[in-house]
Design an enzyme around this catalytic site. Sequence first.
Site, PDB file in Angstrom:
ATOM      1  N   SER A   1      -6.877  41.631 -22.106  1.00  0.00           N
ATOM      2  CA  SER A   1      -8.163  40.942 -21.888  1.00  0.00           C
ATOM      3  C   SER A   1      -9.384  41.857 -21.887  1.00  0.00           C
ATOM      4  CB  SER A   1      -8.130  40.186 -20.567  1.00  0.00           C
ATOM      5  OG  SER A   1      -7.573  38.922 -20.769  1.00  0.00           O
TER       6      SER A   1
ATOM      7  N   LYS B   1     -11.850  41.380 -24.488  1.00  0.00           N
ATOM      8  CA  LYS B   1     -12.859  40.307 -24.414  1.00  0.00           C
ATOM      9  C   LYS B   1     -14.266  40.888 -24.265  1.00  0.00           C
ATOM     10  CE  LYS B   1      -9.771  36.731 -22.578  1.00  0.00           C
ATOM     11  NZ  LYS B   1      -8.469  36.936 -21.971  1.00  0.00           N
TER      12      LYS B   1
ATOM     13  N   TYR C   1      -7.769  36.861 -32.112  1.00  0.00           N
ATOM     14  CA  TYR C   1      -7.795  37.072 -30.653  1.00  0.00           C
ATOM     15  C   TYR C   1      -6.568  37.884 -30.215  1.00  0.00           C
ATOM     16  CZ  TYR C   1      -6.944  35.928 -25.750  1.00  0.00           C
ATOM     17  OH  TYR C   1      -6.660  36.019 -24.408  1.00  0.00           O
TER      18      TYR C   1
ATOM     19  N   TYR D   1     -11.207  37.755 -13.239  1.00  0.00           N
ATOM     20  CA  TYR D   1     -10.800  36.336 -13.180  1.00  0.00           C
ATOM     21  C   TYR D   1     -11.129  35.732 -11.803  1.00  0.00           C
ATOM     22  CZ  TYR D   1      -7.981  38.530 -16.776  1.00  0.00           C
ATOM     23  OH  TYR D   1      -7.557  39.283 -17.824  1.00  0.00           O
TER      24      TYR D   1
ATOM     25  N   VAL E   1      -3.810  42.107 -18.730  1.00  0.00           N
ATOM     26  CA  VAL E   1      -2.428  41.999 -18.241  1.00  0.00           C
ATOM     27  C   VAL E   1      -1.516  43.125 -18.743  1.00  0.00           C
ATOM     28  CG1 VAL E   1      -2.409  39.513 -17.727  1.00  0.00           C
ATOM     29  CG2 VAL E   1      -1.829  40.305 -20.033  1.00  0.00           C
TER      30      VAL E   1
END
Length: 305
Positions: A61, A64, A185, A237, A255
Amino acid sequence: MQKVLEEALAIGRKHIARGECASYIPELARADKNNLGVCVLTKSVDRYTAGDTKTRFTIQSISKVISLAIALQHCGYDKVFDKMNMEPSGDAFNSLLKLDMASDKPFNPMINAGALATIGYLVPDLTFEDMLEYTRRVCMDKGIVMDEKVFQSEMANCARNRAIGYLLQSKGILESDVEKTLELYTRMCSLSVTAESLACFGLVLANGGRHPETGVRLMDAEAVRIVKTIMMTCGMYDGSGEFAVRVGIPSKSGVGGGILAVVEKRMGIGIYGPALDEKGNSIAGQNMLEYLSKSLNLHMFASEL
Ligand code: GLN
């Protein structure tokens, strides 16, 4: 500094037993959960390392942040945030819940729904190679490649992200081909970095988007400001609020066990620790950052100067 990093590592190690490697992507479950490393790169480009800082792992992530920065520079703020919000979701990173109930728009670009929407803007114009090249530049790491095994493993187990993609399409948020978006992605999530590459990227962000040695601009100042702010509010998150109180450093987790942390105008920090807590954040990594924040007075609202 070296002593503080060694102490942070010792503190982090105590927490590893309480975490587990991600298993919903089978290839990630193969990581050694005892791996742990931290790298600090200061403004004067002094590099301090402790533990496993050269071990490659997938960025997941944390990509991102890079995709958002590319989209802001490529499409502009208005386009990126036309169909996406910038609020913490309070839900798991791969949740579909609020996307279909409370909101028509992804909550923010740091959760999967928002990242897929962001990538959707890039699919028509940019290739994976373009994005890989940019990632290598901002991480100052030519060794970054796509980890084929992790990529295949995630592609074979991405029903949830595929569902998010089609839900976004049904709402007119994702206009690009869903399968192409999902593939780009997942490729970006599968890039292999080290704690040291993340520290380099962190320093570029801490330095307002300029290369710390050459001064060459690698990212627009406006894009840097936006990504750092969203890292602060949404980067961990549904653990972002507590992390902001305890650590107070804009950070982004993945992760794969990585954490990218940006100490404004002072340093970049990269962490690797694949044992995760239930929210998908490196458990030892968070505790190491809390220790560094306290020992080095790095909290953005530190009470003492
Ligand atoms: N590739 C992962 C996913 O889409 C990234 C999630 C993460 O790092 N939190 O589920």
